[in-house]
Scaffold this active site. Sequence first.
Site, short mmCIF file in Angstrom:
data_model
loop_
_atom_site.label_atom_id
_atom_site.label_comp_id
_atom_site.label_asym_id
_atom_site.label_seq_id
_atom_site.Cartn_x
_atom_site.Cartn_y
_atom_site.Cartn_z
N HIS A 88 37.10 36.73 47.17
CA HIS A 88 37.80 36.54 46.13
C HIS A 88 37.42 37.90 44.87
CE1 HIS A 88 40.60 35.05 43.25
NE2 HIS A 88 39.56 35.04 42.28
N HIS A 135 52.37 36.02 45.54
CA HIS A 135 51.56 36.30 44.64
C HIS A 135 50.58 37.38 44.92
CE1 HIS A 135 47.83 35.35 42.24
NE2 HIS A 135 47.14 35.18 43.46
N PHE A 136 50.35 38.01 45.81
CA PHE A 136 49.26 39.05 45.87
C PHE A 136 50.24 40.33 45.98
CE2 PHE A 136 48.55 37.79 50.53
CZ PHE A 136 49.31 39.00 51.25
N HIS A 137 51.28 40.19 46.20
CA HIS A 137 52.34 41.35 46.12
C HIS A 137 52.55 41.52 44.57
CE1 HIS A 137 52.66 41.58 50.53
NE2 HIS A 137 52.88 42.76 50.50
N ARG A 172 53.38 31.90 55.92
CA ARG A 172 52.99 33.33 55.97
C ARG A 172 52.49 33.71 57.32
NH1 ARG A 172 47.18 33.79 52.82
NH2 ARG A 172 47.38 36.04 53.40
N ARG A 173 52.55 35.06 57.67
CA ARG A 173 51.83 35.32 58.91
C ARG A 173 52.15 34.82 59.88
NH1 ARG A 173 45.40 35.45 57.01
NH2 ARG A 173 45.41 37.55 56.03
N TYR A 184 39.16 41.05 42.03
CA TYR A 184 38.43 41.75 40.92
C TYR A 184 38.21 43.12 40.78
CZ TYR A 184 39.71 37.01 39.45
OH TYR A 184 40.47 35.77 39.43
FE1 HAS Z 1 44.76 35.30 43.63
C1 HAS Z 1 45.27 34.29 46.99
C2 HAS Z 1 44.08 32.39 42.34
C3 HAS Z 1 44.25 36.79 40.43
C4 HAS Z 1 45.05 38.54 44.94
N1 HAS Z 1 45.10 36.16 45.57
C5 HAS Z 1 45.31 35.58 46.73
C6 HAS Z 1 45.43 36.42 47.79
C7 HAS Z 1 45.29 37.71 47.22
C8 HAS Z 1 44.95 37.49 45.76
C9 HAS Z 1 45.15 38.98 48.00
O1 HAS Z 1 43.08 29.54 43.69
C10 HAS Z 1 45.64 36.15 49.29
C11 HAS Z 1 44.41 35.87 50.09
C12 HAS Z 1 44.80 35.79 51.47
O2 HAS Z 1 45.06 36.82 52.17
O3 HAS Z 1 44.58 34.52 51.89
N2 HAS Z 1 44.50 34.45 41.73
C13 HAS Z 1 44.15 33.28 41.55
C14 HAS Z 1 43.79 33.29 40.15
C15 HAS Z 1 43.92 34.57 39.63
C16 HAS Z 1 44.28 35.41 40.62
C17 HAS Z 1 43.40 31.77 39.49
N3 HAS Z 1 44.83 37.26 42.88
C18 HAS Z 1 44.60 37.84 41.45
C19 HAS Z 1 44.40 38.95 41.41
C20 HAS Z 1 44.54 39.55 42.60
C21 HAS Z 1 44.83 38.37 43.51
C22 HAS Z 1 44.27 39.84 40.03
C23 HAS Z 1 44.72 40.88 43.07
C24 HAS Z 1 44.31 42.10 42.23
N4 HAS Z 1 44.68 33.74 44.32
C25 HAS Z 1 44.08 32.50 43.89
C26 HAS Z 1 44.04 31.27 44.88
C27 HAS Z 1 44.55 31.97 46.04
C28 HAS Z 1 44.87 33.36 45.73
C29 HAS Z 1 43.77 29.95 44.49
C30 HAS Z 1 44.47 30.74 47.46
C31 HAS Z 1 45.80 30.53 47.60
C32 HAS Z 1 45.86 29.95 49.09
O4 HAS Z 1 45.96 28.77 49.01
O5 HAS Z 1 45.50 30.67 49.94
C33 HAS Z 1 43.45 34.72 38.04
O6 HAS Z 1 42.54 35.90 37.89
C34 HAS Z 1 44.88 35.08 37.17
C35 HAS Z 1 44.41 35.41 35.97
C36 HAS Z 1 45.65 36.25 35.08
C37 HAS Z 1 46.35 35.95 34.27
C38 HAS Z 1 47.33 37.07 33.73
C39 HAS Z 1 46.98 37.69 32.12
C40 HAS Z 1 47.87 38.67 32.00
C41 HAS Z 1 47.69 40.18 31.40
C42 HAS Z 1 48.79 40.97 31.22
C43 HAS Z 1 49.12 40.97 29.79
C44 HAS Z 1 50.51 41.63 29.54
C45 HAS Z 1 50.81 42.64 28.35
C46 HAS Z 1 51.99 43.19 28.33
C47 HAS Z 1 49.90 42.67 27.40
C48 HAS Z 1 45.94 34.75 33.19
C49 HAS Z 1 46.23 40.61 31.32
C50 HAS Z 1 52.97 42.49 27.97
C51 HAS Z 1 53.89 43.03 26.59
C52 HAS Z 1 55.15 42.67 26.31
C53 HAS Z 1 55.79 43.60 25.29
C54 HAS Z 1 55.73 41.35 26.91
#
Ligand code: HAS
Length: 541
Positions: A216, A367-369, A432-433, A220
């Site tokens: 995990h 999700h991860f794509h 998946r997979r 980050y």
């Molecule tokens: Fe995830 C599975 C939970 C973030 C990558 N994640 C994965 C896997 C990968 C991955 C590779 O809880 C699969 C692993 C595998 O092969 O089994 N993930 C989260 C949570 C977050 C999260 C809570 N993941 C990421 C990030 C990744 C990533 C970042 C890669 C870089 N993830 C999970 C969970 C699994 C999981 C479970 C397991 C699922 C399972 O059952 O297998 C959080 O960090 C997300 C927080 C993000 C936000 C978004 C903030 C938005 C921002 C953009 C603002 C935009 C602006 C522009 C300012 C709250 C900062 C807008 C402008 C306008 C004008 C509109």
Amino acid sequence: LHPNDGKLALAHIAVGYIALFLGAIAGLLQAFVRSGTLELPAGIGYYQLLTAHGVLLALVFTTFFIIGFLYASMSRTTGDLTPFAKKAGWIGFWLMTIGTAITTVMILLNKATVLYTFYAPLKASPWFYIGLTLVVVGSWVSGAGMFSQYAVWKKKNEGKPSPLLSFMAVATMILWIIATLGVAVTVLFQFIPWSFGLVDKINVLLSRTLFWYFGHPLVYFWLLPAYMCWYVIIPKIIGGKIFSDSLARLAFVLFVLFSIPVGFHHQILESGITPFWKFLQIVLTFMVIVPSLMTAFALFATFEISGREKGASGLFGWVKKLPWTDVRFFAPFMGMLVFIPGGAGGIINASNQMNQVVHNTLWVTGHFHLTVATTVALTFFGISYWLVPHLTGRTLTPRLNKLGIIQTVFWCIGMFLMSGAMHTVGLFGAPRRTAYTTYGDHPQALEWMSYQTIMAVGGAILFVAILMILYIVINLAVAAPKGTEEFPVGEVHEDAEKTPLLLENWKIWIGLSVVLIVIAYTVPVIDIIENAPSSPGFKFW
Ligand code: HAS
């Protein structure tokens, strides 16, 4: 950057892009296999391709690009690299490159078809694990180089906060080193003895737990360099200022604290871990969402303040003031935009009940794509558009800039189709997979097929986009007109609060991070070791 420092960064970025190319070929082929439109020629397996795709893109492209970018950032903000930092950088680079070569060869020989997550009971050739060890050790040596560079700067500038970009680089490497300890333990004490046949059993749950302890924070480690670009580089590109230096540092500190003791959210459906410990780690998972929400807030503030300073009015007038035709902004911006649904998907994954629906389905792949393969990848492309010419003494021409915009649009369309189909069909239960399978022409499985075709179409568009980015990057490296390209580093807004030095007190933050890890992992790991099943094939180590 000093030309010698530039070479070090460029070498890393070059290996990263070679891995991107090879991994993308594997990705394209597997999308076609899954949709039933391609049968692999004899000898190549679907899972072999899947392993190559995951390892080359998720592990190799990212790690090399990141270390190259971090070194460049250190050199840009703390001055030319010291001889020690440079030497460590090169030793790290070669260790990582040799390790990657060994690992890739093992995958190509079909002796390491264990997927990029490589936990037991899948077993690879010992050389695969030895290759991985070299990659990790190499990255530690590079980390030592960066820490020493930072320490030298701090000594010369006592009482001053370090430059923001170098602080962020150091935080990212601290996170990486604490996280990779888990993978080092499982590889050295479990996998190498097991794969050499020195022991005949392995504790599967322990290997998965140690993997996710690393797995995990790994995500980050990919994200934080993208945040470095968003917080520090984007404000300069848009002609604005950094909203708050303290907020940015606090966000990075929170990642160091909360991104590690959360691995169980990948193991919610795994037996052998008591619900209480899963619950605790899920609470911590929700804590690690906070710095991303802070980042979203800071970015909106940066965009809005800079737009208003340029005369924008109304609620959203500032949107018009953003430099939409500058690919150095446009590519990372699309990455930010995609992170809104990507992050929301993460929050869904982390929610216990909803995880029961999505776990091990194509939803997770979707999700991860969005997160790593769009938010992070597009930001890394966005960095390449100025970093590569900056390092090679060339310029980003209007033609390449335009091509970059088209590349970004292609990427977003391809990913919309592919990841959208993955999310949707995942909710219908498609696993998946798995290779192409109709599960004996089961109606449910047949229903999934049209989505898998959409995935293949999206994958093909993405492959075209990969060829485009490679064309652009190679041009920027060797063919674009000679000149100087800026390494943009933003200044902090004059209205921002003064940065408290406490934020730079690493002893406190690393100490607290260790305390949280000990609380979240000690009891469950003891349980896992004590209750290891005694059936053949399973053991304490
Ligand atoms: Fe995830 C599975 C939970 C973030 C990558 N994640 C994965 C896997 C990968 C991955 C590779 O809880 C699969 C692993 C595998 O092969 O089994 N993930 C989260 C949570 C977050 C999260 C809570 N993941 C990421 C990030 C990744 C990533 C970042 C890669 C870089 N993830 C999970 C969970 C699994 C999981 C479970 C397991 C699922 C399972 O059952 O297998 C959080 O960090 C997300 C927080 C993000 C936000 C978004 C903030 C938005 C921002 C953009 C603002 C935009 C602006 C522009 C300012 C709250 C900062 C807008 C402008 C306008 C004008 C509109």
